[in-house]
Design a protein around this motif. Structure first.
Motif, PDB file in Angstrom:
ATOM      1  N   ALA A  60     -17.543  13.496   9.712  1.00  0.00           N
ATOM      2  CA  ALA A  60     -16.750  12.372   9.423  1.00  0.00           C
ATOM      3  C   ALA A  60     -15.331  12.586   9.641  1.00  0.00           C
ATOM      4  O   ALA A  60     -14.454  11.822   9.524  1.00  0.00           O
ATOM      5  CB  ALA A  60     -17.108  11.872   8.094  1.00  0.00           C
ATOM      6  N   HIS A  61     -14.843  13.820   9.560  1.00  0.00           N
ATOM      7  CA  HIS A  61     -13.552  14.326   9.339  1.00  0.00           C
ATOM      8  C   HIS A  61     -13.305  15.483  10.374  1.00  0.00           C
ATOM      9  O   HIS A  61     -12.587  15.243  11.156  1.00  0.00           O
ATOM     10  CB  HIS A  61     -13.126  14.753   7.817  1.00  0.00           C
ATOM     11  CG  HIS A  61     -11.554  15.122   7.525  1.00  0.00           C
ATOM     12  ND1 HIS A  61     -10.913  14.303   7.350  1.00  0.00           N
ATOM     13  CD2 HIS A  61     -10.954  16.426   7.804  1.00  0.00           C
ATOM     14  CE1 HIS A  61      -9.588  14.876   7.250  1.00  0.00           C
ATOM     15  NE2 HIS A  61      -9.916  16.009   7.621  1.00  0.00           N
ATOM     16  N   ALA A  80      -9.644  11.351   4.377  1.00  0.00           N
ATOM     17  CA  ALA A  80      -9.687  10.444   5.328  1.00  0.00           C
ATOM     18  C   ALA A  80     -11.162  10.615   6.418  1.00  0.00           C
ATOM     19  O   ALA A  80     -11.260  11.645   6.498  1.00  0.00           O
ATOM     20  CB  ALA A  80      -8.422  10.347   6.287  1.00  0.00           C
ATOM     21  N   THR A  81     -11.604   9.501   6.855  1.00  0.00           N
ATOM     22  CA  THR A  81     -12.617   9.687   7.702  1.00  0.00           C
ATOM     23  C   THR A  81     -12.466   8.949   9.021  1.00  0.00           C
ATOM     24  O   THR A  81     -11.723   7.813   9.167  1.00  0.00           O
ATOM     25  CB  THR A  81     -13.875   9.040   7.024  1.00  0.00           C
ATOM     26  OG1 THR A  81     -13.634   7.957   6.677  1.00  0.00           O
ATOM     27  CG2 THR A  81     -14.256   9.747   5.882  1.00  0.00           C
ATOM     28  N   PHE A  82     -13.186   9.403  10.453  1.00  0.00           N
ATOM     29  CA  PHE A  82     -13.004   8.874  11.382  1.00  0.00           C
ATOM     30  C   PHE A  82     -14.270   8.809  12.289  1.00  0.00           C
ATOM     31  O   PHE A  82     -15.200   9.440  11.880  1.00  0.00           O
ATOM     32  CB  PHE A  82     -11.856   9.896  12.138  1.00  0.00           C
ATOM     33  CG  PHE A  82     -10.513  10.218  11.607  1.00  0.00           C
ATOM     34  CD1 PHE A  82      -9.396   9.385  11.372  1.00  0.00           C
ATOM     35  CD2 PHE A  82     -10.700  11.618  10.721  1.00  0.00           C
ATOM     36  CE1 PHE A  82      -8.319   9.851  10.741  1.00  0.00           C
ATOM     37  CE2 PHE A  82      -9.594  11.802   9.880  1.00  0.00           C
ATOM     38  CZ  PHE A  82      -8.318  10.992  10.136  1.00  0.00           C
ATOM     39  N   HIS A  99      -8.920   8.352   1.523  1.00  0.00           N
ATOM     40  CA  HIS A  99     -10.138   7.599   1.544  1.00  0.00           C
ATOM     41  C   HIS A  99      -9.962   6.498   2.613  1.00  0.00           C
ATOM     42  O   HIS A  99     -10.855   5.453   2.720  1.00  0.00           O
ATOM     43  CB  HIS A  99     -10.543   7.167   0.429  1.00  0.00           C
ATOM     44  CG  HIS A  99     -11.003   7.984  -0.742  1.00  0.00           C
ATOM     45  ND1 HIS A  99     -12.152   9.055  -0.497  1.00  0.00           N
ATOM     46  CD2 HIS A  99     -10.268   8.512  -1.768  1.00  0.00           C
ATOM     47  CE1 HIS A  99     -11.924   9.657  -1.599  1.00  0.00           C
ATOM     48  NE2 HIS A  99     -11.053   9.278  -2.159  1.00  0.00           N
ATOM     49  N   THR A 100      -8.768   6.739   3.612  1.00  0.00           N
ATOM     50  CA  THR A 100      -8.679   5.643   4.534  1.00  0.00           C
ATOM     51  C   THR A 100      -9.573   5.962   5.912  1.00  0.00           C
ATOM     52  O   THR A 100     -10.009   7.103   6.099  1.00  0.00           O
ATOM     53  CB  THR A 100      -7.241   5.814   5.105  1.00  0.00           C
ATOM     54  OG1 THR A 100      -6.259   5.261   4.278  1.00  0.00           O
ATOM     55  CG2 THR A 100      -7.194   5.192   6.599  1.00  0.00           C
ATOM     56  N   ARG A 101     -10.190   5.240   6.518  1.00  0.00           N
ATOM     57  CA  ARG A 101     -11.079   5.132   7.400  1.00  0.00           C
ATOM     58  C   ARG A 101     -10.713   4.474   8.671  1.00  0.00           C
ATOM     59  O   ARG A 101     -10.121   3.284   8.813  1.00  0.00           O
ATOM     60  CB  ARG A 101     -12.291   4.250   7.157  1.00  0.00           C
ATOM     61  CG  ARG A 101     -12.964   4.660   5.892  1.00  0.00           C
ATOM     62  CD  ARG A 101     -13.869   3.654   5.360  1.00  0.00           C
ATOM     63  NE  ARG A 101     -14.415   4.139   4.087  1.00  0.00           N
ATOM     64  CZ  ARG A 101     -14.078   4.035   2.806  1.00  0.00           C
ATOM     65  NH1 ARG A 101     -12.904   3.630   2.564  1.00  0.00           N
ATOM     66  NH2 ARG A 101     -14.675   4.510   1.608  1.00  0.00           N
ATOM     67  N   TRP A 103     -11.984   3.571  12.724  1.00  0.00           N
ATOM     68  CA  TRP A 103     -13.189   3.719  13.315  1.00  0.00           C
ATOM     69  C   TRP A 103     -12.875   3.053  14.720  1.00  0.00           C
ATOM     70  O   TRP A 103     -12.617   1.716  14.650  1.00  0.00           O
ATOM     71  CB  TRP A 103     -14.206   2.885  12.712  1.00  0.00           C
ATOM     72  CG  TRP A 103     -14.716   3.545  11.231  1.00  0.00           C
ATOM     73  CD1 TRP A 103     -14.563   4.723  11.012  1.00  0.00           C
ATOM     74  CD2 TRP A 103     -15.060   2.681  10.043  1.00  0.00           C
ATOM     75  NE1 TRP A 103     -15.123   4.986   9.558  1.00  0.00           N
ATOM     76  CE2 TRP A 103     -15.622   3.720   9.077  1.00  0.00           C
ATOM     77  CE3 TRP A 103     -15.358   1.325   9.696  1.00  0.00           C
ATOM     78  CZ2 TRP A 103     -15.890   3.404   7.902  1.00  0.00           C
ATOM     79  CZ3 TRP A 103     -15.998   0.837   8.506  1.00  0.00           C
ATOM     80  CH2 TRP A 103     -16.141   2.101   7.551  1.00  0.00           C
ATOM     81  N   ASN A 122      -7.264   4.059   1.179  1.00  0.00           N
ATOM     82  CA  ASN A 122      -8.643   3.088   1.118  1.00  0.00           C
ATOM     83  C   ASN A 122      -8.200   1.821   2.192  1.00  0.00           C
ATOM     84  O   ASN A 122      -8.639   0.824   2.062  1.00  0.00           O
ATOM     85  CB  ASN A 122      -8.716   2.448  -0.301  1.00  0.00           C
ATOM     86  CG  ASN A 122      -8.992   3.569  -1.402  1.00  0.00           C
ATOM     87  OD1 ASN A 122     -10.065   4.116  -1.318  1.00  0.00           O
ATOM     88  ND2 ASN A 122      -8.219   3.633  -2.153  1.00  0.00           N
ATOM     89  N   ILE A 124      -8.676   0.385   5.805  1.00  0.00           N
ATOM     90  CA  ILE A 124      -9.887   0.187   6.852  1.00  0.00           C
ATOM     91  C   ILE A 124      -9.247  -0.235   8.231  1.00  0.00           C
ATOM     92  O   ILE A 124      -8.818  -1.341   8.240  1.00  0.00           O
ATOM     93  CB  ILE A 124     -11.312  -0.368   6.623  1.00  0.00           C
ATOM     94  CG1 ILE A 124     -11.850   0.093   5.060  1.00  0.00           C
ATOM     95  CG2 ILE A 124     -12.123  -0.613   7.624  1.00  0.00           C
ATOM     96  CD1 ILE A 124     -12.963  -0.698   4.637  1.00  0.00           C
ATOM     97  N   THR A 126     -10.728  -0.625  11.698  1.00  0.00           N
ATOM     98  CA  THR A 126     -11.999  -0.773  12.645  1.00  0.00           C
ATOM     99  C   THR A 126     -11.760  -1.494  13.873  1.00  0.00           C
ATOM    100  O   THR A 126     -11.504  -2.720  14.134  1.00  0.00           O
ATOM    101  CB  THR A 126     -13.077  -1.241  11.788  1.00  0.00           C
ATOM    102  OG1 THR A 126     -14.353  -1.346  12.582  1.00  0.00           O
ATOM    103  CG2 THR A 126     -12.955  -2.789  11.424  1.00  0.00           C
TER     104      THR A 126
END
Length: 209
Positions: A60-61, A80-82, A99-101, A103, A122, A124, A126
């Motif tokens: 995820a990172h 942060a995740t991608f 914690h930002t995403r 996608w 935080n 998102i 997407t």
């Protein structure tokens, strides 16, 4: 003059006794804490959970970050995740909060973020989402995917959500918790769910004509 020779009770005595009792209890609890620590270290379930966390962090990172195009001077939170990093492009000096995403789409939809943009915690973003109006269970429906373009010098507040296909113009500000379902003009200030224009950022160019 009459003196009262009654001994005065030491006001600090009860507090001192309480402190000594707490200290004694703390000393007695040390072996118990040590036993709990050793039991936790030897519990295979704890190590199994640790391996899951490492695997999650990798896919995820770490791994998508290697596939992304990242400009110089970026600051990316380790939380942060991608997803589909090969379709994510960050300009120079982009900041991505905790914690930002981000996608991107599983097949083609890209996320492009311009120079000097700040993304709060935080958030998102997407570029793909499940459809919900095909008359079938959500899991069985096709995904709708479209590119997201975020211009330079944009500020996205914490907890905001940017949906697929949206364009956010240069210098725009997205308020905390906003849900962006439409394009945002350059230098506009938007807030709310769904996001609406509530102002104009200082320094915006004058309209033509």
């Amino acid at each position: 003059m009459i003196r009262d020779n009654t001994p005065v009770e030491n006001a600090t005595e009860p507090a001192s006794a309480m402190f000594r009792a707490e200290r004694s209890a703390h000393k007695r609890s040390r072996p118990q804490r040590l036993r709990r620590f050793m039991a936790g270290m030897l519990d295979p379930r704890a190590w199994g959970h640790l391996l899951k966390l490492v695997n999650y962090y990798n896919y995820a990172h770490v791994r998508p970050l290697r596939d992304m195009v990242v400009g110089p001077g970026c600051g990316i939170s380790p939380t942060a995740t991608f997803a589909y990093g090969e379709r994510i492009v960050l300009g120079a000096r982009v900041v991505i909060g905790e914690h930002t995403r981000l996608w991107a789409g599983p097949e083609h939809a890209r996320i492009t973020i311009g120079d000097d943009t700040i993304i709060g915690p935080n958030v998102i973003i997407t570029a793909a989402n499940y459809r919900f109006d095909d008359g079938a269970p959500i899991h069985d429906q096709m995904m709708a995917a479209a590119d997201i373009s975020i211009g330079a010098d944009v500020w996205i507040g914490g907890g905001a959500i940017i949906l697929a296909g949206r364009k956010i113009g240069r210098g725009a500000v997205v308020g905390a918790g906003a849900v962006v379902t439409q394009d945002v003009p350059a230098f506009a200030i938007v807030a709310g769910a769904p996001a609406r224009t509530i102002g104009q950022r200082a320094g915006a160019p004058a309209p033509a004509g």
